[in-house]
Design a protein around this motif. Structure first.
Motif, PDB file in Angstrom:
ATOM      1  N   THR A 100       0.843  -1.193   0.000  1.00  0.00           N
ATOM      2  CA  THR A 100       0.000   0.000   0.000  1.00  0.00           C
ATOM      3  C   THR A 100       0.877   1.241   0.000  1.00  0.00           C
ATOM      4  OG1 THR A 100      -1.720  -1.158   1.196  1.00  0.00           O
ATOM      5  CG2 THR A 100      -1.811   1.239   1.217  1.00  0.00           C
TER       6      THR A 100
ATOM      7  N   ARG B  17      -7.476   4.017 -10.290  1.00  0.00           N
ATOM      8  CA  ARG B  17      -7.869   3.414  -9.016  1.00  0.00           C
ATOM      9  C   ARG B  17      -7.578   1.912  -9.013  1.00  0.00           C
ATOM     10  NH1 ARG B  17     -10.337   7.161  -5.995  1.00  0.00           N
ATOM     11  NH2 ARG B  17     -11.658   8.757  -6.968  1.00  0.00           N
ATOM     12  N   SER B  18      -7.727   1.279 -10.179  1.00  0.00           N
ATOM     13  CA  SER B  18      -7.459  -0.159 -10.275  1.00  0.00           C
ATOM     14  C   SER B  18      -5.965  -0.456 -10.267  1.00  0.00           C
ATOM     15  CB  SER B  18      -8.088  -0.720 -11.556  1.00  0.00           C
ATOM     16  OG  SER B  18      -9.493  -0.608 -11.524  1.00  0.00           O
TER      17      SER B  18
ATOM     18  N   TYR C 297      -3.384   1.679  -9.098  1.00  0.00           N
ATOM     19  CA  TYR C 297      -2.583   2.249  -8.001  1.00  0.00           C
ATOM     20  C   TYR C 297      -2.951   1.589  -6.678  1.00  0.00           C
ATOM     21  CZ  TYR C 297      -0.356   5.721  -5.007  1.00  0.00           C
ATOM     22  OH  TYR C 297       0.435   6.350  -4.072  1.00  0.00           O
TER      23      TYR C 297
ATOM     24  N   ASP D 194      -4.806   5.080  -2.007  1.00  0.00           N
ATOM     25  CA  ASP D 194      -6.009   5.875  -2.236  1.00  0.00           C
ATOM     26  C   ASP D 194      -5.720   6.949  -3.282  1.00  0.00           C
ATOM     27  OD1 ASP D 194      -8.625   6.708  -1.939  1.00  0.00           O
ATOM     28  OD2 ASP D 194      -8.111   8.145  -0.350  1.00  0.00           O
ATOM     29  N   ILE D 195      -6.769   7.382  -3.990  1.00  0.00           N
ATOM     30  CA  ILE D 195      -6.627   8.436  -4.987  1.00  0.00           C
ATOM     31  C   ILE D 195      -7.633   9.544  -4.668  1.00  0.00           C
ATOM     32  CG2 ILE D 195      -7.002   9.040  -7.410  1.00  0.00           C
ATOM     33  CD1 ILE D 195      -5.811   6.418  -8.214  1.00  0.00           C
ATOM     34  N   GLU D 196      -7.141  10.766  -4.599  1.00  0.00           N
ATOM     35  CA  GLU D 196      -7.976  11.944  -4.401  1.00  0.00           C
ATOM     36  C   GLU D 196      -7.932  12.786  -5.676  1.00  0.00           C
ATOM     37  OE1 GLU D 196      -6.395  14.034  -1.068  1.00  0.00           O
ATOM     38  OE2 GLU D 196      -6.350  12.255   0.237  1.00  0.00           O
TER      39      GLU D 196
ATOM     40  N   VAL E  19      -9.551   7.927 -14.449  1.00  0.00           N
ATOM     41  CA  VAL E  19      -9.444   7.864 -12.994  1.00  0.00           C
ATOM     42  C   VAL E  19      -9.841   6.477 -12.486  1.00  0.00           C
ATOM     43  CG1 VAL E  19     -10.308   8.795 -10.811  1.00  0.00           C
ATOM     44  CG2 VAL E  19      -9.767  10.342 -12.702  1.00  0.00           C
ATOM     45  N   ALA E  20     -10.873   5.888 -13.094  1.00  0.00           N
ATOM     46  CA  ALA E  20     -11.262   4.533 -12.703  1.00  0.00           C
ATOM     47  C   ALA E  20     -10.114   3.550 -12.940  1.00  0.00           C
ATOM     48  CB  ALA E  20     -12.503   4.103 -13.479  1.00  0.00           C
TER      49      ALA E  20
ATOM     50  N   PRO F 260      -1.596   8.290  -0.421  1.00  0.00           N
ATOM     51  CA  PRO F 260      -2.600   8.774  -1.367  1.00  0.00           C
ATOM     52  C   PRO F 260      -1.971   9.510  -2.547  1.00  0.00           C
ATOM     53  CG  PRO F 260      -2.610  10.087   0.642  1.00  0.00           C
ATOM     54  CD  PRO F 260      -1.718   8.920   0.896  1.00  0.00           C
TER      55      PRO F 260
ATOM     56  N   GLN G 202     -16.468   9.802  -9.890  1.00  0.00           N
ATOM     57  CA  GLN G 202     -15.192   9.389  -9.302  1.00  0.00           C
ATOM     58  C   GLN G 202     -14.810  10.260  -8.107  1.00  0.00           C
ATOM     59  OE1 GLN G 202     -13.333   6.747 -10.023  1.00  0.00           O
ATOM     60  NE2 GLN G 202     -14.757   6.065 -11.617  1.00  0.00           N
ATOM     61  N   ARG G 203     -15.814  10.932  -7.546  1.00  0.00           N
ATOM     62  CA  ARG G 203     -15.699  11.741  -6.325  1.00  0.00           C
ATOM     63  C   ARG G 203     -15.052  13.103  -6.545  1.00  0.00           C
ATOM     64  NH1 ARG G 203     -14.103   6.604  -4.208  1.00  0.00           N
ATOM     65  NH2 ARG G 203     -12.006   7.312  -3.629  1.00  0.00           N
TER      66      ARG G 203
END
Length: 392
Positions: A2, A29-30, A32, A35-37, A25-26, A5, A49-50
């Motif tokens: 891990t 996320r897969s 990395y 966490d992704i901001e 971005v999706a 971010p 995607q927030r």
């Protein structure tokens, strides 16, 4: 393992760019492990995607030199606002997506304040068509370019632009387009009295008001020459009232629809299309719908037409490197010509068969080993590893 971010600043100014951003971005996320901001500007796909957009991204959906000039004060204010917010957020990477009149100006301001921040440009600017000198200038504020079209990396290298990777176009693997293509491959020829003409005058009010009256006269001619013909006219919800007003007095009223599902169904039912030049021409090509491409420039853009370097505006033609799709510009957009062109493409003619053969070549040349979002995510993570070794 891990990791900490990953903070991404992202700016997309069009619906198509927002969709690319959401997909990218999706994929990140897969790929990395941490966490992704995200922060910046975008629409529904990126909000999914927030992302909390700094402002309504539809403000950037403008086209034509006259529109840009009219809204210049707002654009300049949004450029400053966006750049300042990105600098303050201290992201690890900045991704700009299409809309170069806005995104590149933001990138220049951000690079001046944060020269160490990696910048990735998703969607190669059309330097092959207009202002080739932009390519080498981009090296001052862009580190990598993600290209949608297979010929763009070679063009950028020839012009001295940033390192460019062909990631592919999302439309090639689009499930709806694939379903339509499969259906049309086995579709029988429609009897003359049951043919359907797909009309696509664009999604901007300026495009619609310039083209739809001509499409209406074309429809009148087609109805006189082809009794029983029907017209399908998908549009977007915000333009529905305008489209219905402009088609209210047509002798054969088109079927106006506004949902994506209805648009794809129109692609299935159509025998051929008449469309405004743009991404939709590529959609039609990949779905195997024969089309005539049309465009009318606004009064100011006409002064700059002679400076265009490109031989075609139709993306399928660029990819195939020959004229697969017929194009009609300005005074060439004539109802009688369009009506007769549609008739040739709607029937089993040499013109239709040649176009479909060209479409197959376009699809072949656009194939990639993996989806665009995955390739784009890999480029970004490799760039971060290069720029910030040990952190990513």
């Amino acid at each position: 393992m891990t990791k900490g971010p990953l903070k991404i600043a992202i700016v997309a100014g069009e619906v198509s760019g927002d969709m690319l951003g959401g997909d990218l971005v999706a994929a990140l996320r897969s790929a990395y492990p941490g966490d992704i901001e995200i922060m910046g500007v975008g629409g529904p796909a990126l909000e999914g995607q927030r992302l909390k957009s700094l402002f309504d991204f539809s403000e950037l959906s403008i086209m034509g030199i006259s529109q840009v000039l009219k809204r210049l004060p707002l654009l300049l204010r949004r450029i400053r606002q966006t750049a300042d917010a990105i600098v303050a957020a201290q992201p690890d990477v900045f991704v700009i997506i299409d809309s170069p009149d806005f995104t590149h100006r933001v990138a220049k301001r951000v690079r001046k304040a944060r020269p160490d921040l990696p910048v990735v440009n998703y969607v190669c600017p059309s330097v092959w068509a207009w202002k080739e000198q932009r390519a080498p200038r981009m090296r001052g504020y862009v580190d990598r370019v993600l290209a949608l079209l297979p010929f763009e990396p070679d063009v950028m290298q020839r012009l001295g632009g940033p390192v460019t990777t062909y990631v592919g176009h999302r439309l090639v693997s689009d499930a709806d387009i694939g379903r339509i293509r499969a259906a049309r491959l086995v579709r029988p020829e429609t009897p003359p009295g049951e043919r359907r003409c797909l009309l696509l005058p664009g999604s901007r009010s300026t495009e619609i008001t310039r083209l739809l009256p001509i499409f209406g006269e074309t429809a009148r001619i087609l109805a006189e020459r082809n009794p029983g013909i029907g017209f399908l006219l998908p549009t977007v919800p915000r333009q529905e009232a305008l489209v219905r007003r402009l088609t209210a007095d047509w002798p054969v009223r088109p079927v106006v629809t506004v949902t994506p599902e209805e648009k794809w169904q129109a692609f299935v039912e159509a025998d051929a299309a008449i469309a405004a030049s743009g991404t939709v021409i590529l959609e039609l090509a990949l779905a195997r719908v024969p089309v005539l491409s049309t465009y009318r420039f606004d009064w100011l853009a006409n002064f700059f037409v002679g400076r265009l370097k490109i031989w075609t505006a139709a993306i399928p033609n660029m990819i195939a490197d020959y004229g697969v799709v017929p194009e009609f510009l300005n005074e060439q957009v004539r109802p009688g010509t369009l009506a007769r062109g549609f008739e040739r493409l709607a029937a089993d003619t040499t013109e239709r068969r040649a176009m479909l053969e060209g479409y197959d070549l376009v699809l072949e040349r656009m194939q990639t080993a993996r989806p665009p979002g995955e390739t784009g995510a890999a480029v970004i993570l490799d760039l971060l590893a290069e720029k910030k070794p040990g952190q990513f």
